[in-house]
Scaffold this active site. Structure first.
Site, PDB file in Angstrom:
ATOM      1  N   GLU A  97       0.825  -1.266   0.026  1.00 22.61           N
ATOM      2  CA  GLU A  97      -0.215   0.070  -0.031  1.00 22.61           C
ATOM      3  C   GLU A  97       0.788   1.200   0.053  1.00 22.61           C
ATOM      4  O   GLU A  97       0.463   2.257  -0.702  1.00 22.61           O
ATOM      5  CB  GLU A  97      -0.864  -0.093   1.111  1.00 22.61           C
ATOM      6  CG  GLU A  97      -1.993   0.966   1.578  1.00 22.61           C
ATOM      7  CD  GLU A  97      -3.091   1.003   0.509  1.00 22.61           C
ATOM      8  OE1 GLU A  97      -4.030   1.696   0.654  1.00 22.61           O
ATOM      9  OE2 GLU A  97      -3.145   0.260  -0.238  1.00 22.61           O
ATOM     10  N   GLU A 154      -6.016   0.855  -8.822  1.00 25.66           N
ATOM     11  CA  GLU A 154      -5.353   2.010  -9.416  1.00 25.66           C
ATOM     12  C   GLU A 154      -4.113   1.433 -10.618  1.00 25.66           C
ATOM     13  O   GLU A 154      -3.936   1.919 -11.713  1.00 25.66           O
ATOM     14  CB  GLU A 154      -4.664   2.815  -8.547  1.00 25.66           C
ATOM     15  CG  GLU A 154      -5.605   3.490  -7.615  1.00 25.66           C
ATOM     16  CD  GLU A 154      -6.297   2.721  -6.408  1.00 25.66           C
ATOM     17  OE1 GLU A 154      -7.686   3.117  -6.102  1.00 25.66           O
ATOM     18  OE2 GLU A 154      -5.889   1.867  -6.100  1.00 25.66           O
TER      19      GLU A 154
END
EC number: 3.2.1.-
Length: 836
Positions: A621, A740
């Site tokens: 992340e 994404e």
């Protein structure tokens, strides 16, 4: 004589038989006090659907499967891990299964599935009001019909129709073509591609069926234990979010069934007292409009439900300066109370409503929806060159309108040209004097979020201060000003969490309007000039891989200090910024910024590198990198890398005394931190969490002798932190099923036709599917740097709405959802580019 005897004998037997009957009938009679009343006969009608008022007439088509009324459940008691899976409430049973089919019990093979607090691990903040939980938290849906329903109320700050900002008119401009011209593929290549496409579709069906069986009609499924949770008002976020994916994957029967379920959603009642506007707009409103467009406008109910929801949401814009309150208290208890924009508005939440409301205005021919977001655009444009970093907006800003801008860079802009239309100034809003209470409940009662900073409203020394020493506004104040910086005077700038989709929407809104509003092109080009100059950097990596990442800038402006300000850069890589590669590529073709196509490729390949660097093949992340000097050749330097890993080597005491042994696999601590709902980019309305190793030490340190050298310290850190070469730290080890990275890979393939992106995308899919698949669906995982990552029992709706959709579109025929025909919102919902 014999005949008479026979008659007498028969008569005796008859009398005895009658006496026996009377005896047994008396022995079975019970006293009245012990008689049990018979159950009432069944009533021939249907129970109300969740969200439907009790007194509303029930239509024949409210239920696709007739079910008997069942008594209310017994009082809930805490569930243990040993108890069987509970059955979902009767009225939420999936119409896709018969009444005889029950939800399966999900076996939990090991203790790693027992996450003590999954909300903390995923960074979910406590909700106020009617917090909704999953089955295992004993959610009682029977309470829904008694909840107050939204009702339209007169606006307190109405717009003068003469100043209503209308949709641009006229024919669409001839915009540049985005998609590449693809060559014909060979039979072997096509066969391989179709096999890959089918594998992705199978993964989608696995997760979709798990949702149907265990959580149909709810927001999210729990992919480990089964059951559901409702973080987005309980209207069925995954259901609505997945509609257009069902259509795109040619699952038309599933799509039709899902639409039948959408008909039953009642957007006028909710389990929560407030609506998260951004998440609701991108998931629900975007999901309905995207499904309506991609299905060829064949299902009118989708547009009707979109209008129903939009009418509820429009009340959030009823503020003095028309900046929406982003957590909208909409029910009758609050609807008539004065509202204002947020004191600590998240940039991505404020600036990412344009596509959805614009498309709704185009489909309904109602300009009020476009007016709502056009006023936000006007204020963003005015404020763009008044920030500490001109061209970009701070990630948090004051949208309340209660303060005049205090920071004015020496930059002149034509404000008259920037703004079109002004709201009618109604009566001044009345504010209660701030109490001394600082509890979350008290803060919410004043219209301030839990994490909001105390606000300073002006230079009036006569105003009182509260227990925090913060100045309060006068009892009455007009909050008609525009956007402003935070009162802390420290602003952060970046394209990641809290800011992402505001920048993403600028070129997309330009396309959706057919190029008929130059605002969005101008704002985009100015913003990207600053991004290229200030945020883009090349990390120092081995093998000379030519990639780019985006930094985050923190700027402090204190006029009383010497020096007056300070600027710091965080050189990091985050999954949420991976959308930027695709955005730069679209902007390059759309606006003729030729060099940006290469920059988009470099940014996208940076995220691909991050995927390839871990044991799972999945990008963390968030992680830290070493930047190279801009304009100089970027060569790998072991010395520079070690220095970044151990910056205080010279100041660190020599003897360390005790040194830990290498930690066991998976022995990591989790610390939740608040983040943005756009960590959807939306992507969320979700929040992030940081996996920390607390200085990489086990609870029981192992004593060692001697002094730990600089090289030993770095080596120890690399082993303990499991750092790939190039990363100096991993601040968040999770993978939350985010889209994404594959989003930009998909866009790069569609814009260039380079098979490199398909090759990389397929490896990404295989790694993700392997690491996240559960018996029921797919789950977020806690640590991408270990061989066997622990699942987190969370599957956000964007897994089906975005991530798997982008994988599928990457391997589909390029004509399917062509980027020259559709604009995809930040939740990957395709809006048809209109022809005026």
């Amino acid at each position: 004589m014999m005949r008479a005897r026979r008659y007498r004998i028969s008569l005796v037997f008859a009398v005895v038989f009658v006496l026996l009957i009377l005896h047994f009938s008396r022995s079975h009679d019970q006293p009245a006090a012990f008689q049990v009343p018979l159950p009432a006969p069944p009533i021939d009608h249907k129970p109300p659907f969740p969200g439907q008022s009790i007194d509303r007439p029930v239509k024949d088509d409210d239920y696709s499967v007739k079910k008997p009324i069942v008594p209310p459940p017994a009082p809930a008691r805490p569930a243990s891990s040993e108890e069987p899976q509970q059955q979902p409430p009767q009225q939420h049973q999936s119409p896709y299964t018969s009444d005889e089919v029950s939800s399966p019990t999900i076996n939990r093979p090991d203790s790693s599935y027992d996450t003590p607090s999954e909300d903390e691990e995923l960074g979910h903040k406590p909700q106020t009001g009617a917090q909704t939980q999953g089955i295992h938290d004993h959610e009682i849906d029977e309470d829904l019909p008694t909840a107050p329903h939204w009702k339209p109320t007169p606006e307190q700050h109405p717009i003068d129709l003469k100043t209503l900002i209308k949709l641009p008119t006229g024919s669409s401009k001839s915009l540049p073509q985005l998609q590449a011209k693809f060559a014909d593929e060979s039979s072997a290549d096509k066969m391989q591609r179709l096999q890959q496409l089918n594998t992705i579709k199978t993964a989608f069906l696995h997760a979709w069926n798990g949702y149907k069986v265990s959580a149909m009609g709810h927001d999210e499924v729990k992919p480990l234990r089964g059951g559901f949770k409702d973080p987005f008002n309980g209207w069925g976020a995954t259901l609505v979010d997945s509609l257009d994916t069902l259509w795109i994957m040619d699952l038309k029967q599933e799509f039709s069934m899902a639409v039948d379920f959408v008909k039953k959603i009642d957007f006028t009642v909710s389990k929560r007292k407030e609506i998260p506007v951004f998440e609701t707009v991108i998931r629900y409103l975007g999901g309905l409009l995207g499904a309506y467009d991609v299905s060829g406008h064949k299902y009118d109910v989708l547009l009707e439900k979109a209008v129903e929801l939009a009418e509820v949401l429009m009340g959030a814009f009823d503020t003095p300066n028309r900046m929406p309150t982003l957590y909208y208290k909409w029910n009758p208890d609050y609807a008539s109370s004065p509202r204002r924009g947020d004191f600590k508005a998240v940039l991505a939440e404020l600036g990412s409503l344009s596509l959805e409301f614009t498309r709704l205005a185009q489909l309904t021919k109602d300009d009020k929806y476009y007016d709502a977001i056009a006023r936000i655009t006007n204020e963003l444009e005015k404020y763009q060159h008044k920030t500490k970093l001109p061209g970009l907006w701070p990630l948090n800003l004051d949208a309340s309108g209660c303060r005049r801008p205090v920071y004015e860079p020496e930059l002149e802009t034509d404000e008259e040209e920037a703004s079109v239309g002004q709201p009618v100034r109604g009566p001044a809003m009345t504010y209660e004097t701030r109490s001394n209470s600082t509890s979350p409940k008290a803060l919410y009662s004043r219209g301030i979020h839990e994490d909001a900073e105390p606000a300073y409203y002006g230079d009036d020394d006569s105003s009182d201060t509260d227990s925090l020493g913060t100045r309060t506004p006068p009892p009455k104040q007009d909050c008609f000003e525009g956007l402003n910086n935070q009162l802390s005077n420290t602003d952060r700038f970046g394209l990641g969490a809290l800011g992402d989709s505001t920048y993403e929407y600028l070129p997309k809104e330009y396309m959706l309007l057919g190029g008929n509003n130059e605002q969005y092109q101008n704002m985009y080009t100015k913003a990207m000039d600053t991004v290229r100059e200030q945020l883009v950097y090349q990390p120092m990596l081995k093998n000379h891989r030519d990639v780019r990442f985006l930094a985050t800038v923190t700027m402090t402006k204190n006029l009383d200090a010497n020096p007056p300000g300070r600027t710091t850069f965080a050189y990091e890589g985050t999954h949420l910024t991976c959308f930027a590669g695709g955005m730069f590529a679209i902007g390059a073709k759309l606006f003729g910024l030729e060099k940006d196509l290469r920059l988009g490729s470099q940014l996208t390949d940076g995220c691909v590198w991050a995927y390839e660097s871990t044991k799972t093949g999945i990008m963390p992340e968030a992680f830290k990198l070493v930047p190279c000097e801009k304009g100089e050749q970027c060569e790998w330097s072991e010395e520079a890398y070690y220095a970044a890993m151990d910056p205080y080597a010279e100041k660190r005491p020599g003897p360390l005394g005790k040194r830990s042994a290498e930690p066991e696999k998976g022995n990591w601590h989790v610390k939740a931190i608040p983040d943005s709902p756009t960590s959807t980019g939306n992507k969320g309305t979700s929040s992030a969490a940081v996996i920390e190793d607390f200085d990489n030490r086990n609870p029981d340190p192992v004593p060692v002798k001697g002094v730990l050298s600089h090289e030993e310290f770095v080596t120890d850190k690399i082993l303990n932190d499991r750092l790939p070469p190039g990363m100096t730290g991993i601040s968040s080890r999770q993978y939350l099923l985010r889209p994404e990275a594959i989003e930009s890979v998909f866009i790069m393939y569609r814009l260039t036709g380079d098979s490199y992106w398909r090759e990389k995308g397929w490896k990404m899919f295989q790694a993700i599917d392997k690491a996240t698949k559960t018996e029921l669906a797919h789950s977020a995982i806690a640590d991408v740097t270990v061989d066997d990552p622990r699942p987190l029992d969370s599957m956000e709706s964007f897994w089906l709405a975005e991530t798997l959709k982008y994988f599928y579109l990457l391997f589909s025929d390029p004509s399917l959802v062509s980027l020259d025909e559709y604009v995809l919102n930040t939740e990957a919902h395709p809006f048809k580019r209109p022809e005026y």
